[in-house]
Design an enzyme around this catalytic site. Sequence first.
Site, mmCIF file in Angstrom:
data_model
loop_
_atom_site.group_PDB
_atom_site.id
_atom_site.type_symbol
_atom_site.label_atom_id
_atom_site.label_comp_id
_atom_site.label_asym_id
_atom_site.label_seq_id
_atom_site.Cartn_x
_atom_site.Cartn_y
_atom_site.Cartn_z
ATOM 1 N N GLU A 1 89.054 48.836 43.594
ATOM 2 C CA GLU A 1 88.472 47.498 43.755
ATOM 3 C C GLU A 1 87.408 47.167 42.712
ATOM 4 O OE1 GLU A 1 90.525 48.695 47.315
ATOM 5 O OE2 GLU A 1 88.825 49.678 46.313
ATOM 6 N N ASP A 29 88.698 41.703 54.353
ATOM 7 C CA ASP A 29 88.723 41.455 52.919
ATOM 8 C C ASP A 29 89.863 40.594 52.370
ATOM 9 O OD1 ASP A 29 90.575 43.458 53.479
ATOM 10 O OD2 ASP A 29 89.668 44.964 52.185
ATOM 11 N N ARG A 63 102.710 46.848 49.494
ATOM 12 C CA ARG A 63 103.137 47.895 48.564
ATOM 13 C C ARG A 63 104.623 47.785 48.228
ATOM 14 N NH1 ARG A 63 99.514 53.331 49.699
ATOM 15 N NH2 ARG A 63 97.956 52.369 51.067
#
Length: 531
Positions: free
Chosen positions: A415, A280, A152
């Site tokens: 997503e 992921d 981020r």
Amino acid sequence: MRKLVRLLTGALSFIVTMILLVRVSQLDSETDSAEHRMERSARWGNMKTLENFSQTNITEQRQLIVEMMRHAWNNYKLYAWGKNELKPMTKRAHLTSVFGGGDLGATIVDGMDTLYVMGLIDEFREGRDWIAEHFHINEIDSDLSVFETTIRFVGGLLSCYALTGDAVFRDKAAEVADALLPAFETPTGLPYALINPSNKANRQYHWAGANSILSEVGTLHLEFTYLSDVTGKDVYRQKVDRIRDVLHNIQKPEGLYPNYINPRNGQWGQKHTSLGALGDSFYEYLLKAWILSDNEDVQAREMFDEAMQAALDKMLRTSPSGLAYLAEVKYGRIFEEKMDHLSCFAGGMFALASTTMSNSLSERYMDVARKLTHTCHESYDRSETKLGPEAFRFSGAVEARAMKSNEKMYLLRPETFESYFIMWRLTKEQKYRDWGWEAVQALEKHCRVEGGYTGLLNVYHASPQGDDVQQSFFLAETLKYLYLLFSEDSLLPLNEWVFNTEAHPLPIKNRNPLYRAADKTAHIVNESNQI
């Protein structure tokens, strides 16, 4: 001669930046009249207005998403400026976010490049000034996630530096990365999960025991290698290269990467494998590290293809009605017939893998991309709100639906829209834009409140209760991917930019003049990375 080359390179970067600004301004100006018409008609949350958009033009659809960004940003500014996130229903700062209650301005840093891409330059400038004057990570005396802070903050700041060339963003990105470096001081070089920037203490999550998480240690490569290139400091690349070596050399059970690994001895924890939570983005970054390097990082692509062959062979399942999904595996056997919303990025990932290299897997990758994206859309379409649950299962007569209460939430996640965007760019099949527009209408109907946008507690209720959190990634990812879905391919083209796992675009080496690599002869004159 070197001075002349630097001058020419700087001039070229300036020209390209101006072209991008002009392009964004053109997109914004095209929508001015549409914006005035819509503002006169009704509030944006009015579904009658939204229904009228179903047959309207792309410019007006795009402009609605810009207005959504303004609504989210302006309310954050009004009620939580400088704090990390907003509670839009109670109109106050969210003090229990992943970054806690400190003044890190997570929503500011995360949302900056979205503002820039949308042409919201006044808002971008006020965010830039806050970062320059008030963002000081070393003053934070609480535990921060190395992974979340990297994707981020480092990612967001580097994206702004690439887009603008403003050295404030590069220097602040280096400041953040330097604050994280003590977490990498382990016997293997695999970082601990958490670090306190003020006292440099680090530790693991209590629920993970002695282990670090695969998706966290494996999702630092893009940011740290690019940071090395723009600062001229190789220490960042060295840290992530060491992680790569550990993961490359370790034995993989049946070709799979378990989700837990011990940073002290470099051994796997419990043999649980997932392309959803905990796994992921490790796979995503293998592919994208290769793309970012202009295909020079051959090791990353080889590791990706090998991992995906094993994952597709052992984890890809098909429901009785024909829906493809990625199940979770433990000790080599199917553990749960469920798929996380987080896994819905995989459609876009497989599409990128298919189109960036022609090999024996390309055709299968694209087939899987289409099927997984379709399944994720089904998880949305089968809910009352037309928004997808946090996880969905395939058990008996239940397909693509959540069954447990904590799986029925929608947390403003991006997503699925990420996959819509990539699939649209690569296939030009209209259904992806249609599905994206369905989502825009659902967000406006169910998530928009007077004070911003809220997540939902149960997507299967016709009038769901909000969770009172406007996630920073809603601005960074969700709105950005929806905006790009309705934008021209020339805005952040996929052959020049690669998106980190927080949707922050980074320029591809050798292909993008905004890469802004540092002069190798530059001297570091102090520890704050000012060059």
